[in-house]
Motif scaffolding. Structure first.
Motif, PDB file in Angstrom:
ATOM      1  N   ALA A   1       0.911  -1.479  -0.138  1.00 14.19           N
ATOM      2  CA  ALA A   1      -0.231  -0.563   0.103  1.00 14.19           C
ATOM      3  C   ALA A   1       1.198   1.642  -0.016  1.00 14.19           C
ATOM      4  N   GLY A   2       2.163   1.161   0.118  1.00 11.67           N
ATOM      5  CA  GLY A   2       2.765   2.134  -0.337  1.00 11.67           C
ATOM      6  C   GLY A   2       3.206   3.271   1.684  1.00 11.67           C
ATOM      7  N   LEU A   3       2.886   2.435   2.463  1.00  8.51           N
ATOM      8  CA  LEU A   3       2.408   2.977   3.719  1.00  8.51           C
ATOM      9  C   LEU A   3       4.644   2.911   4.263  1.00  8.51           C
ATOM     10  N   PRO A   4       4.305   4.197   4.911  1.00 10.06           N
ATOM     11  CA  PRO A   4       6.076   4.328   5.735  1.00 10.06           C
ATOM     12  C   PRO A   4       5.666   3.038   6.894  1.00 10.06           C
ATOM     13  N   PRO A   5       6.937   2.548   7.076  1.00 20.19           N
ATOM     14  CA  PRO A   5       8.388   2.300   7.597  1.00 20.19           C
ATOM     15  C   PRO A   5       8.601   1.807   6.081  1.00 20.19           C
ATOM     16  N   PHE A   6       8.036   1.398   4.815  1.00 21.59           N
ATOM     17  CA  PHE A   6       8.256   0.168   3.975  1.00 21.59           C
ATOM     18  C   PHE A   6       8.939   1.073   2.705  1.00 21.59           C
ATOM     19  N   LEU A   7       9.225   0.348   1.890  1.00 22.28           N
ATOM     20  CA  LEU A   7      10.367   0.645   0.568  1.00 22.28           C
ATOM     21  C   LEU A   7       9.530   2.192  -0.215  1.00 22.28           C
ATOM     22  N   GLY A   8       8.137   1.033  -0.304  1.00 20.68           N
ATOM     23  CA  GLY A   8       7.010   1.807  -1.380  1.00 20.68           C
ATOM     24  C   GLY A   8       6.442   3.168  -0.868  1.00 20.68           C
ATOM     25  N   PHE A   9       6.944   3.025   0.613  1.00 19.05           N
ATOM     26  CA  PHE A   9       6.583   4.931   0.550  1.00 19.05           C
ATOM     27  C   PHE A   9       7.324   5.831  -0.188  1.00 19.05           C
ATOM     28  N   TRP A  10       8.609   5.589  -0.280  1.00 21.15           N
ATOM     29  CA  TRP A  10       9.653   6.196  -1.072  1.00 21.15           C
ATOM     30  C   TRP A  10       8.662   7.099  -1.929  1.00 21.15           C
ATOM     31  N   PRO A  11       8.831   5.557  -3.431  1.00 19.09           N
ATOM     32  CA  PRO A  11       8.250   6.575  -4.543  1.00 19.09           C
ATOM     33  C   PRO A  11       7.042   7.355  -4.768  1.00 19.09           C
TER      34      PRO A  11
ATOM     35  N   LEU B   1      17.359   5.920  -2.585  1.00 16.49           N
ATOM     36  CA  LEU B   1      16.412   7.806  -3.382  1.00 16.49           C
ATOM     37  C   LEU B   1      17.651   8.024  -4.078  1.00 16.49           C
ATOM     38  N   GLU B   2      18.715   8.489  -4.215  1.00 21.56           N
ATOM     39  CA  GLU B   2      19.807   8.904  -4.356  1.00 21.56           C
ATOM     40  C   GLU B   2      20.274   8.347  -6.291  1.00 21.56           C
TER      41      GLU B   2
ATOM     42  N   ILE C   1      17.421  10.893   5.727  1.00 22.79           N
ATOM     43  CA  ILE C   1      17.305  10.907   4.481  1.00 22.79           C
ATOM     44  C   ILE C   1      18.282  12.125   3.677  1.00 22.79           C
ATOM     45  N   THR C   2      19.700  12.299   3.383  1.00 22.13           N
ATOM     46  CA  THR C   2      19.450  13.235   2.639  1.00 22.13           C
ATOM     47  C   THR C   2      19.364  13.572   1.128  1.00 22.13           C
ATOM     48  N   ALA C   3      19.302  12.093   0.665  1.00 23.50           N
ATOM     49  CA  ALA C   3      18.289  13.022  -0.965  1.00 23.50           C
ATOM     50  C   ALA C   3      16.909  13.667  -0.904  1.00 23.50           C
TER      51      ALA C   3
END
Lengths: 530, 798
Positions: A404-414, A503-504, B69-71
């Motif tokens: 579902a893209g909820l934090p703190p999982f990876l899907g949240f950031w995109p 993310l970078e 998260i610096t990015a």
């Protein structure tokens, strides 16, 4: 390669070949593919040596992963690299061109494959092994990896074919009736998609006379003539079908739940992402001007896919079919990224696809284990494993919220990147769709979880009735799958908590796609004098 | 940076999560003593936070943390000011008692370890929520509280009602969270910051900008859902399905106040505008009256308390909306008062339930003698709820009324807004007081009901929490200077973003203040309502019954509708009929051509009749004839052979146009296709002829026709341009010289594009493996597992 004929005066010839051989360092570009193909062939040769198949496969996969990790780090620090086959100068030969996007996708795909192979080791019904199961896996990975690493559009088509036929083989292996039924739908529709791709390719060659991706970007990126838009439309159609975007995604829920769970997991993790990747490559890198014209279409597709995916999951009673719809919802996010394009969109869409590879693989594996434990694939007949299997219940719930893209999982950031991109574009509809997708996915997932884990017995039975269908599954059978999916879940959580590197990378990948100067420079095109 | 501070804050933030992970194992070893061991964590955090009190009281702030998260420029930093410290102390302090209480309440429950894990995880999330300065971190903790709340509401998982309530709470608060995320993302785009402390500087500009409205609405959406504001209030009473410690902790003392916290926290950024002072009091006021009224209807103690919680949350939102100094001081005091007395009340309700076996107020009575300590705690809590003098709630009420009344109560009549607000608050407070009195008097005094017979005083863990909270409810009301200096002034100063003097004091002169009249009126009205509470309850219940509609039902309809709609759409799109999927695919295929070619300006050049030789024309004619024969074919076999005619003609055309290799390949492919298709046809048990009806044929024919038309149109358009011959020229020039091959097609296949050929060879190999696997395994078939060839014998459903 000093085979240049000394009988001919080189001055008469156009520049066609590199003067020096590709440096050994750069061979890392092609080695993953070489290993995949050689692995596939070798495993076939020793197919009667069944005990060694798993180990050998893992050795090959580990080597591939190591190479791809090295490749990823290299392109991340030094920028894209390229290698043209046969020492021909691009665009005359087939170029493999690797940037952060391609290397990242390839690495994630290999990791997902390793996890699936480990999980499959538990299957006691390994008759399939004799008939080249692991070969097919390696060949599938060859297709997938080739698609991510190639820099030539026709070559991409070849890898699509490899992938299609290998996945078809994996889908029918086992030979259950339901598999054949699913495989027919899968085969027909995907074959059509691949053919549409080929047709588009033919037109494109007719229009600009080149197949090299960097060359196409050079020649066609600013073109939005009707013919070019029709070609872009063909690619959108073909890759959209491959990615299972609305409305041509019926093949996915019709087929993905039919083979073994491990194969479902492999497909759910890998295949749709190749379509998504091809869309990012073609739409953003090669034909951004045409994409601009198609933008309303892509946005519509994205919104519909985002909403209808999880809605489909809500309506399902078959567990793995429901998971299939969640995969589709995730594709909606990638489509949203392509609709937004720009740096936010590409970074968000690309990273979401990586997240989806890991998450969907794990979700299918866990769903398969749930089906084994409950002895059914019908959610209504499940129930009662909360007390029996807390590990499974935690994994499934975490994966629901992760998808579902909820934090703190990876899907949240995109999702956050996509949300910001959509807000910047002032696209209220897309903002709403991205958010509602998360909500609907949570609802669908939480409902399934409550039914499967919280409810004690089957639907409609007394609250304390114990589900009579529950099967004690031997720990030896359970352990590899639980371990494999737990590794993925841990990875999803870890990358969710420490997403900086990803993310970078996503930002670098996005810059590389939106402003492809470094990519084209790396390919080192032989540009004709005007 | 003070690294010790960073480290200790990080440890404090992590401690509850680590404890949560270990809780099931601790429970396995320590059994009934595990609550004592686990309570050390919140107690330690409480003490840690308390050590910052002197500093905070001086209006200083503490921040600690590290770059995350610096990015994206996101830091994980904790920010301690009056507001977060007050919340932090409440969370950890009440949390300590809740952990102890849970140990007693869930004694003997098999999943107690799991329960502790969830509640500690919640505690960590809630502490993180109030201490986070960064919006991303805040949102993360915000969603974590929703998830842990989901798990805790559904803790009694075998009951359908619990599962439903859990999902409902998740949908409402989780959905609100997503609205919040949109608001946060927008704030970041405007200010380029994620830290709230960095955003304060942008507040004046933000309030002027066009983005203020969407940001405000998004944030309010999140806050209102979490803090159960009308019309999103309905999940909170349902959440009472959770075990009582959860109701006391999450759904009265802490989590539901997250929305209030957020409003207070963001007031310096978003607050004080006309919009703010309109929306908040209206929604807060409706929520207050709604909750207070529905509390009267209930017979279940927990439901009564839950509805008054809704009312109290409404009151707090209303006060933050009014946004003057007195109102803000009032809300700080009320926040504390409510946390004390409502936390106590819930734990008392659980204790009564545990002891007397019911929570139904009509079945309870005369428990005072049986449960003396609980009774005393209840007196204190009810006094707090009623806002009697000497309690902190009394101070709160004085401030609240004082916020509306400037010099004289009569001035209210010249300010209609204030008059309405005063009336709403007065009625709301009075109704809540009546409920408080009902809990005290109906349950503990009066005639002993049968349920009281076996009632007994509970163990220490049961009553220590309520007793301490009850005492605090009074103590805080007496120690005015201490409270004012340490809590009220720092918190209020933050909210309205200016120095606030807490002028709290308790003396007899208070009766001379104009607002005191309103307090008196509240008590009078509250007592009157209490006297007729039984009749009101019956009347309200029948009224609600007749109305036959509730937000709860609307929610059910919406959810049911959503699932039905999903089902209908999915059935419509995923019907499982391949031929319709294919039709759709080809329609899309045609649209790809016709869209750009007809919607856009295309400069078509006039078609020219190609100058062809006779034999070229005749080859084309044969191809067309072949196609016509396919359409006219009676049997499938005829159609296959006729299709071959067309293929051969194309091969001849290739030959005529100078591509002999291609032509031979085409001949091979066509021959093989016809042979293989014909062979396969004989093996498949298909009808001899095409059985499609006229309408199907028309449909398929027209789809095929327009697809073909599109392909041709684009082909013509492409042919209008000049073909770039770069590659062809180079291949021609270098084929012999560099690649040493005279046949260019062959050289392309094995040299220029050798890798493609390798790929295609792999395709052939893969197809071989796949076919082998299919034939070999299918003959045996898979005997077990889902979808096996032979279905397993199933036990007949009972």
């Amino acid at each position: 390669m000093a085979t240049t004929a000394h009988t001919i005066d080189p001055g008469d010839l156009p520049r066609a070949m590199l003067d020096i051989a590709t440096s050994l360092n750069d061979w890392v570009i092609i080695l993953p593919i070489v290993l995949c193909l050689m692995g596939g062939a070798f495993l076939l040769l020793v197919r009667e040596w069944r005990g060694a198949q798993l180990g050998l496969t893992l050795v090959f996969l580990a080597a591939i992963a190591a190479l791809e990790a090295q490749l990823f780090v290299r392109v991340l620090t030094d920028g894209p690299i390229a290698m043209t086959m046969g020492n021909w100068l691009p665009p005359f030969g087939i170029t493999f061109a690797v940037d952060v996007l391609g290397a990242g996708f390839a690495l994630a795909a290999t990791i997902a494959t390793i996890v699936v192979v480990i999980s499959y080791s538990a299957d006691t019904m390994q008759r399939e092994v004799r008939y080249g199961f692991y070969s097919l896996i390696m060949l599938l990975l060859a297709g997938v990896t080739g698609a991510f690493l190639t820099g030539d559009l026709f070559n991409l088509y070849v890898w699509f074919e490899v992938m299609l036929i290998a996945s078809f083989g994996l889908m029918i292996i086992g030979g259950r009736k339901i598999q054949l039924d699913g495989a027919v739908k899968y085969g027909f529709l995907n074959f059509l998609a691949t053919t549409f791709f080929l047709i588009g390719l033919g037109y494109l060659y007719g229009l600009i006379g080149t197949l090299n991706m960097a060359d196409i970007a050079r020649v066609a990126s600013q073109t939005n003539s009707p013919a070019m838009i029709a070609v872009a439309g063909l690619f959108l159609l073909a890759f959209g079908m491959k990615a299972a975007a609305f409305p041509l995604n019926a093949w996915l829920p019709a087929s993905y739940h039919t083979p073994d769970a491990a194969i479902s997991a492999l497909f759910g993790g890998l295949l749709t992402k190749v379509g998504a990747y091809a869309l990012l490559r073609t739409m953003v890198l090669m034909m951004p001007a045409a994409r601009e014209v198609l933008d309303p279409v892509i946005t519509t597709i994205a919104v519909a896919t985002l909403l209808l995916g999880p809605m489909g999951a809500m309506a399902q009673t078959n567990l793995r079919r429901a998971v299939g719809f969640i995969v589709i919802g995730g594709i909606g996010s990638v489509m949203a990224g392509i609709a937004i394009s720009g740096l936010f969109g590409v970074a968000g869409g690309g990273l979401y696809a990586i997240h989806s590879m890991l998450t969907m693989t794990a979700l299918y594996l866990v769903a398969g284990m749930i089906e084994q434990v409950t002895g059914t694939d019908d959610i209504r007949r499940m129930g009662g494993i909360y007390r029996a299997s807390s590990g499974l219940s935690i994994l499934f719930l975490v994966l629901v919220f992760a998808s579902a893209g909820l934090p703190p999982f990876l899907g949240f950031w995109p999702k956050l990147l996509l949300l910001q991109g959509a807000l910047l574009d002032n696209d209220g509809l897309l903002v709403a769709a991205i958010l509602i997708n998360s909500l609907f996915t949570s609802i669908a997932g939480a409902r399934i979880w409550a039914h499967v884990f919280w409810r004690n017995g089957r639907e409609g039975e007394a609250p304390n009735a114990i589900n009579p269908d529950l099967k004690p599954v031997a720990a030896a059978v359970k352990r590899p799958t639980i371990f494999a999916s737990a590794v993925l879940v841990a990875l999803i959580l870890f990358l969710g908590l420490r997403p900086n590197i990803l993310l970078e990378s996503a930002q670098i990948a996005a810059v590389g796609l939106v402003h492809p100067d470094r990519y084209t420079a790396a390919v080192n095109l032989e540009v004709p004098d005007k | 940076m003070a690294s010790d501070l960073d480290l200790s804050f990080t440890l404090v933030a992590l401690a509850p999560f680590i404890a949560a992970l270990m809780a099931p194992y601790i429970f396995r070893f320590l059994k009934e003593y595990s609550s004592w061991a686990l309570a050390i964590i919140p107690a330690a955090i409480f003490i840690f936070l308390l050590s910052f009190l002197p500093e905070i009281a001086e209006h200083k702030t503490v921040s600690a943390g590290f770059a995350w998260i610096t990015a994206l420029g996101v830091d994980l930093n904790f920010y301690l000011d009056g507001l977060s410290l007050t919340f932090g102390l409440l969370i950890s302090g009440i949390g300590t008692f809740i952990v102890l209480y849970s140990g007693a309440y869930l004694k003997g429950h098999a999943h107690q370890g799991r329960f502790f894990a969830f509640i500690l995880m919640f505690m960590g999330s809630m502490l993180g929520l109030v201490m986070a300065d960064n919006l991303i971190a805040l949102f993360t903790f915000w969603e974590l509280t929703s998830i842990t709340s989901f798990l805790l509401i559904g803790f009694d998982h075998s009951r359908e009602a619990s599962r439903r309530a859990a999902i409902q709470a998740l949908v409402v608060t989780g959905g609100g969270g997503l609205s919040l995320l949109a608001g946060f993302a927008l704030l970041n785009l405007i200010t380029q910051h994620w830290n709230m402390t960095d955003m304060f500087a942008f507040a004046p500009a933000l309030k002027q900008s066009e983005f203020y409205l969407p940001v405000l609405l998004f944030v309010l959406g999140g806050a209102f859902a979490k803090s159960a504001q009308f019309p999103l209030h309905f999940w909170l009473p349902n959440a009472m399905e959770a075990p009582t410690p959860v109701s006391a902790y999450l759904h009265s003392a802490t989590m539901v106040k997250a929305g209030v916290y957020l409003l207070a926290r963001m007031a310096p950024i978003l607050g004080g505008t006309e919009l703010w002072s309109t929306i908040l009091p209206i929604f807060g006021g409706i929520t207050l009256l709604w909750g207070a009224t529905f509390a009267l209807k209930q017979t279940d103690l927990k439901q009564m308390l839950a509805q008054t919680t809704v009312a109290s949350l409404g009151l707090m939102v209303m006060l933050i909306g009014i946004f003057n100094e007195a109102a803000i001081i009032g809300v700080v005091l009320y926040l504390l008062a409510h946390a004390f007395y409502k936390g106590a009340m819930f734990m008392i309700a659980g204790g009564v339930d545990h002891s007397a076996g019911t929570r139904d107020i009509t079945m309870l009575g005369g428990l005072a003698r049986k449960m003396p300590v609980t009774f005393i705690a209840t007196i204190l809590a009810a006094a707090g709820m009623a806002g009697f003098p000497l309690t902190v709630a009394f101070l709160a009420k004085e401030e609240i009324y004082g916020a509306l009344v400037e010099t004289d109560v009569l001035t209210l009549f010249s300010q209609p807004q204030n008059l309405i607000a005063a009336l709403v608050i007065l009625v709301g407070n009075a109704l809540m007081m009546a409920v408080g009195l009902a809990v005290l008097i109906k349950v503990f005094l009066g005639r002993q009901k049968p349920t009281a017979e076996h009632a007994h005083e509970n163990s220490f863990s049961f009553w220590v929490g309520p007793a301490v909270l009850g005492i605090l409810a009074v103590l805080a009301g007496v120690m005015t200077a201490f409270m004012g200096h340490n809590f009220v002034a720092p918190v209020a100063s933050h909210i309205i973003n200016q120095e606030v003097e807490a002028h709290l004091h308790l003396g007899f002169d208070i009766v001379t203040k104009p607002a005191f009249v309103l307090s008196l009126l509240t008590w009078v009205l509250g007592t009157l309502v209490f006297l007729v509470i039984d009749r009101i309850r019956v009347d309200l219940a029948s009224l609600v019954e007749r109305a036959n509609i509730s937000f709860d039902k609307i929610f059910d309809w919406l959810m049911f509708g959503l699932v039905r709609l999903s089902d209908a759409i999915t059935r419509f799109l995923h019907h499982g009929r391949l031929e319709i999927y294919l039709t759709l695919v080809f329609l899309m295929f045609a649209a790809v051509f016709f869209g750009p070619l007809f919607l856009m300006q295309v400069d078509w050049q006039p078609l020219q009749m190609p100058q062809l030789h006779f034999y070229e024309w005749s080859t084309i004619a044969i191809a067309v004839a072949g196609l016509a024969a396919v359409l006219a074919a009676r049997t499938r076999l005829q159609a296959i052979v006729s299709l071959g005619i067309q293929g051969f003609s194309v091969a001849i055309l290739f030959l005529l146009y100078g591509a002999p290799d291609l032509s031979f390949t085409q001949f091979m492919v066509e021959t093989l296709s016809v042979v293989i298709l014909a062979l396969v046809m004989t093996r498949l048990h298909l009808d001899q002829a095409d059985i499609r009806g006229v309408s199907d044929r028309m449909r398929d024919g027209s789809v095929a026709f327009i697809s073909g038309l599109g392909v041709t149109a684009l082909m013509l358009l492409v042919l209008q341009g000049n073909l770039d011959m770069r590659l062809t020229d180079l291949f021609a020039a270098t084929s012999v010289a560099l690649a040493h091959g005279h046949n260019i097609v062959n050289v392309i296949l094995v040299d220029y594009r050798g890798l493609d050929t390798l790929g295609e060879i792999s395709v052939v190999m893969t197809a071989g493996i796949a076919i082998l696997a299919l034939i070999r395994i299918r003959s045996g078939g898979r005997q077990t597992g889902i979808g096996a060839l032979k279905p397993e014998p199933r036990k007949a459903p009972k």
